[in-house]
Motif scaffolding. Structure first.
Motif, PDB file in Angstrom:
ATOM      1  N   ARG B  29      29.328   6.588 -22.660  1.00 41.81           N
ATOM      2  CA  ARG B  29      29.785   6.308 -21.290  1.00 41.81           C
ATOM      3  C   ARG B  29      30.030   4.817 -21.089  1.00 41.81           C
ATOM      4  NH1 ARG B  29      29.017  10.277 -16.848  1.00 41.81           N
ATOM      5  NH2 ARG B  29      28.692  12.274 -17.880  1.00 41.81           N
ATOM      6  N   ASN B 107      22.301   0.173 -16.703  1.00 44.01           N
ATOM      7  CA  ASN B 107      22.723   0.955 -15.534  1.00 44.01           C
ATOM      8  C   ASN B 107      23.373   2.268 -15.933  1.00 44.01           C
ATOM      9  OD1 ASN B 107      21.712  -0.573 -13.456  1.00 44.01           O
ATOM     10  ND2 ASN B 107      23.551  -1.826 -13.247  1.00 44.01           N
ATOM     11  N   VAL B 108      24.123   2.272 -17.019  1.00 46.16           N
ATOM     12  CA  VAL B 108      24.708   3.536 -17.498  1.00 46.16           C
ATOM     13  C   VAL B 108      23.580   4.487 -17.903  1.00 46.16           C
ATOM     14  CG1 VAL B 108      26.080   4.623 -19.317  1.00 46.16           C
ATOM     15  CG2 VAL B 108      26.915   2.547 -18.222  1.00 46.16           C
ATOM     16  N   VAL B 110      20.628   4.654 -16.650  1.00 50.47           N
ATOM     17  CA  VAL B 110      20.056   5.186 -15.393  1.00 50.47           C
ATOM     18  C   VAL B 110      20.921   6.333 -14.857  1.00 50.47           C
ATOM     19  CG1 VAL B 110      19.638   4.613 -12.960  1.00 50.47           C
ATOM     20  CG2 VAL B 110      18.779   3.118 -14.767  1.00 50.47           C
ATOM     21  N   VAL B 111      22.228   6.190 -14.921  1.00 50.76           N
ATOM     22  CA  VAL B 111      23.137   7.259 -14.464  1.00 50.76           C
ATOM     23  C   VAL B 111      22.938   8.508 -15.321  1.00 50.76           C
ATOM     24  CG1 VAL B 111      25.572   7.981 -14.294  1.00 50.76           C
ATOM     25  CG2 VAL B 111      24.884   5.728 -13.478  1.00 50.76           C
ATOM     26  N   ALA B 114      19.824  10.282 -14.389  1.00 53.81           N
ATOM     27  CA  ALA B 114      20.016  11.004 -13.126  1.00 53.81           C
ATOM     28  C   ALA B 114      20.712  12.330 -13.382  1.00 53.81           C
ATOM     29  CB  ALA B 114      20.842  10.164 -12.148  1.00 53.81           C
ATOM     30  N   ARG B 115      21.681  12.303 -14.279  1.00 59.32           N
ATOM     31  CA  ARG B 115      22.431  13.517 -14.614  1.00 59.32           C
ATOM     32  C   ARG B 115      21.508  14.544 -15.278  1.00 59.32           C
ATOM     33  NH1 ARG B 115      26.959  15.888 -17.350  1.00 59.32           N
ATOM     34  NH2 ARG B 115      26.266  15.252 -19.410  1.00 59.32           N
ATOM     35  N   GLY B 118      18.374  15.320 -12.376  1.00 59.19           N
ATOM     36  CA  GLY B 118      18.705  15.757 -11.022  1.00 59.19           C
ATOM     37  C   GLY B 118      17.735  15.210  -9.995  1.00 59.19           C
ATOM     38  N   PHE B 121      14.774  12.883 -10.572  1.00 59.08           N
ATOM     39  CA  PHE B 121      15.014  11.445 -10.687  1.00 59.08           C
ATOM     40  C   PHE B 121      15.140  10.872  -9.282  1.00 59.08           C
ATOM     41  CE2 PHE B 121      15.590   8.022 -13.512  1.00 59.08           C
ATOM     42  CZ  PHE B 121      16.608   7.183 -13.069  1.00 59.08           C
ATOM     43  N   SER B 122      14.000  10.810  -8.614  1.00 51.83           N
ATOM     44  CA  SER B 122      13.938  10.396  -7.216  1.00 51.83           C
ATOM     45  C   SER B 122      14.293   8.916  -7.061  1.00 51.83           C
ATOM     46  CB  SER B 122      12.513  10.593  -6.706  1.00 51.83           C
ATOM     47  OG  SER B 122      11.644   9.721  -7.413  1.00 51.83           O
ATOM     48  N   PRO B 123      14.536   8.478  -5.817  1.00 49.49           N
ATOM     49  CA  PRO B 123      14.781   7.054  -5.583  1.00 49.49           C
ATOM     50  C   PRO B 123      13.641   6.175  -6.122  1.00 49.49           C
ATOM     51  CG  PRO B 123      15.407   8.294  -3.638  1.00 49.49           C
ATOM     52  CD  PRO B 123      14.783   9.282  -4.596  1.00 49.49           C
ATOM     53  N   GLU B 124      12.393   6.642  -5.957  1.00 50.11           N
ATOM     54  CA  GLU B 124      11.250   5.839  -6.408  1.00 50.11           C
ATOM     55  C   GLU B 124      11.231   5.734  -7.937  1.00 50.11           C
ATOM     56  OE1 GLU B 124      10.936   7.160  -2.506  1.00 50.11           O
ATOM     57  OE2 GLU B 124      10.989   8.498  -4.266  1.00 50.11           O
ATOM     58  N   GLN B 126      13.845   6.098  -9.872  1.00 46.62           N
ATOM     59  CA  GLN B 126      14.977   5.253 -10.248  1.00 46.62           C
ATOM     60  C   GLN B 126      14.585   3.781 -10.124  1.00 46.62           C
ATOM     61  OE1 GLN B 126      18.606   5.506  -7.891  1.00 46.62           O
ATOM     62  NE2 GLN B 126      19.466   3.732  -8.953  1.00 46.62           N
ATOM     63  N   ALA B 127      13.882   3.445  -9.026  1.00 52.46           N
ATOM     64  CA  ALA B 127      13.487   2.049  -8.815  1.00 52.46           C
ATOM     65  C   ALA B 127      12.632   1.553  -9.982  1.00 52.46           C
ATOM     66  CB  ALA B 127      12.735   1.900  -7.499  1.00 52.46           C
ATOM     67  N   GLN B 130      14.889   1.061 -12.946  1.00 51.75           N
ATOM     68  CA  GLN B 130      15.727  -0.123 -12.807  1.00 51.75           C
ATOM     69  C   GLN B 130      14.924  -1.361 -13.257  1.00 51.75           C
ATOM     70  OE1 GLN B 130      19.303   1.733 -11.265  1.00 51.75           O
ATOM     71  NE2 GLN B 130      18.968  -0.263 -12.144  1.00 51.75           N
TER      72      GLN B 130
END
Lengths: 142, 145
Positions: B29, B107-108, B110-111, B114-115, B118, B121-124, B126-127, B130
């Motif tokens: 990607r 960042n890719v 992380v994407v 997420a894929r 689903g 992979f909550s906002p927390e 993800q944080a 990151q």
């Protein structure tokens, strides 16, 4: 940077899926933004930013609706977002780095909700599109 | 940088990652979304389309290598600079890779996570991730001169 015909088709097609859950996508994008990039919260001292807040939901809807406006006028994003561009330049003055953060969080949200649809080509087209939208919104900054 | 809870959450999620597949997908990607990154992989053969890139055996193999390295880093979250010191020197002195590329790849990744995961992979979460990818990117850039 301009979109190819193939990219436009991809973007419009993906938008038709996003629009069925637009508000949810918008809200989650902002939740991710504020969790991952706390500096973005400095622009919202007047908001309740807790998960589930009405303000967060309303603002998330607004952000995604604007993305939708850009999709609907994909041949002329500059014109479609002209008022928003002025708002960001003269009133909001959000530092341009935050558009990258927001775009990334929207892509993560899309990947999370549409794992099968969010192929590499869709990822590429949307990353490019959001980069163009960000450019339009910061165009009048100086 | 990461609390004990965050470290546990990150390690726990990553234990479920199919390293073979995720590495290749992330690198693939990167090459599709940011085509200028292909400049480092001219010997990899066919990179002419998204399908070609994602199906390319060299991309998959190299993606796995990169992610294996990342996994090793996850075991040393308290000293990422130490963990990636020699890789940092390699990327500067031999490979001549602009550290901006580490941020893009992070960042890719992380994407891709997420894929894969689903709503898990909550906002927390993800944080926390990151912070990890930023830490790894900074560690890889640390020995540049």
């Amino acid at each position: 940077m301009s979109l190819t015909r193939a990219e436009r088709t991809i973007i419009v097609s993906m938008w038709s899926k996003i629009s069925t859950q637009a508000d949810l996508i918008g809200t989650e994008t902002l939740e991710r933004l504020f969790s991952c990039y706390p500096q973005a919260k400095t622009y919202f001292p007047h908001f309740d930013l807790h998960t589930g807040s009405a303000q967060l939901r309303a603002h998330g809807s607004r952000v995604v609706a604007a993305v939708g406006d850009a999709v609907k006028s994909i041949d002329n994003v500059t014109s479609a977002l002209s008022k928003l561009s002025e708002l960001h330049a003269y009133v909001l003055r959000v530092d341009p780095v935050n558009f990258k953060f927001l775009s990334h969080c929207l892509l993560v949200t899309l990947a999370s909700h549409f794992p099968a649809d969010f192929t590499a080509d869709v990822h590429a087209a949307w990353d490019k599109f959001l980069s163009i939208v960000s450019g339009v919104l910061t165009e009048k900054y100086r | 940088m990461l609390s004990a809870e965050e470290k546990a959450a990150v390690t726990s999620l990553f234990a479920k990652v199919k390293v073979d597949e995720v590495g290749g997908e992330a690198l693939g990607r990167l090459l599709v979304v940011y085509p200028w990154t292909q400049r480092f992989f001219e010997s990899f053969g066919d990179l002419s389309s998204a399908d070609a890139i994602l199906g390319n055996p060299k991309v998959k193999a190299h993606g796995k290598k990169v992610l294996d390295s990342f996994c090793e880093g996850l075991k040393q979250l308290d000293d990422l600079k130490g963990a990636f010191a020699s890789l940092s020197e390699l990327h500067c002195d031999k490979l001549h890779v602009d550290p901006e590329n580490f941020r893009l790849l992070g960042n890719v990744l992380v994407v891709v996570l997420a894929r894969c995961f689903g709503s898990e992979f909550s906002p927390e979460l993800q944080a926390s991730f990151q912070k990890v990818v930023t830490g790894v990117a900074n560690a890889l850039a640390h020995r540049y001169h």
